[in-house]
Design a protein around this motif. Structure first.
Motif, PDB file in Angstrom:
ATOM      1  N   SER A  27       0.842  -1.191   0.000  1.00  0.00           N
ATOM      2  CA  SER A  27       0.000   0.000   0.000  1.00  0.00           C
ATOM      3  C   SER A  27       0.877   1.240   0.000  1.00  0.00           C
ATOM      4  O   SER A  27       2.086   1.157   0.247  1.00  0.00           O
ATOM      5  CB  SER A  27      -0.900   0.027   1.234  1.00  0.00           C
ATOM      6  N   SER A  32      -1.600   6.843   3.981  1.00  0.00           N
ATOM      7  CA  SER A  32      -2.724   6.100   4.538  1.00  0.00           C
ATOM      8  C   SER A  32      -2.901   6.409   6.019  1.00  0.00           C
ATOM      9  O   SER A  32      -1.932   6.662   6.736  1.00  0.00           O
ATOM     10  CB  SER A  32      -2.509   4.594   4.364  1.00  0.00           C
ATOM     11  N   SER A  53      -2.540  10.189   8.310  1.00  0.00           N
ATOM     12  CA  SER A  53      -1.291  10.207   7.559  1.00  0.00           C
ATOM     13  C   SER A  53      -0.334  11.263   8.109  1.00  0.00           C
ATOM     14  O   SER A  53       0.893  11.101   8.035  1.00  0.00           O
ATOM     15  CB  SER A  53      -1.565  10.475   6.081  1.00  0.00           C
ATOM     16  N   ILE A  97      -6.187  -0.540   7.492  1.00  0.00           N
ATOM     17  CA  ILE A  97      -6.053   0.698   6.735  1.00  0.00           C
ATOM     18  C   ILE A  97      -7.431   1.343   6.752  1.00  0.00           C
ATOM     19  O   ILE A  97      -8.401   0.749   6.251  1.00  0.00           O
ATOM     20  CB  ILE A  97      -5.591   0.441   5.297  1.00  0.00           C
TER      21      ILE A  97
END
Length: 113
Positions: A27, A32, A53, A97
C-alpha cells in the motif's frame, strides 16, 4: 496486494505493558491512515485508536492515557504501545487501513489479574 501483519501480543499481568506492531506491505503507507481495533470473546469489534497520515491520533475513552498509537513511515509499520494493562484489555487486536476492508490476521493479548 495489500498485507497487514500484526505481532507483539502475549500473556501479561495487570499493570504491565506490551507493544503491538503492524507491518504493512502493498500500500501507499505514507498517505494512509490506520487504526487498531480489538475484539473480546462474545463482544463486538471496537475501535481502539486511530492515526492519520499526518500523525494526528485519537483514542477510545477506555484506553486514553494508557495506549499510544504511532507510525514509522520508513518501516511501513504502525505501533500500539499499551501500558497499565487491565484484564478488560484482553482481546484479539487487529490493525486496518482506514476506509478499506484491509485487515490483519490479529494478535492475541491476554491480561491476567
Amino acid at each position: 496486494q495489500v498485507q497487514l501483519v500484526e505481532s507483539g501480543g502475549g500473556l501479561v499481568q495487570a499493570g504491565e505493558s506490551l507493544r503491538l506492531s503492524c507491518a504493512v506491505s502493498g500500500s501507499t503507507f505514507s498517505i494512509s491512515a490506520f487504526d487498531w481495533w480489538r475484539q473480546a470473546p462474545g463482544k463486538a469489534r471496537e475501535s481502539v485508536a486511530t492515526i492519520s497520515s499526518g500523525g494526528t491520533t485519537n483514542y477510545a475513552n477506555s484506553v486514553k492515557g494508557r495506549f499510544t498509537i504511532s507510525r514509522d513511515n520508513a518501516k511501513n509499520t504502525v505501533y500500539l504501545q499499551m501500558d497499565s494493562l487491565k484484564p478488560d484489555d484482553t482481546a484479539v487486536y487487529y490493525c486496518r487501513i482506514m476506509g478499506t476492508g484491509d485487515w490483519g490476521q490479529g494478535t492475541q493479548v491476554t491480561v491476567s489479574s
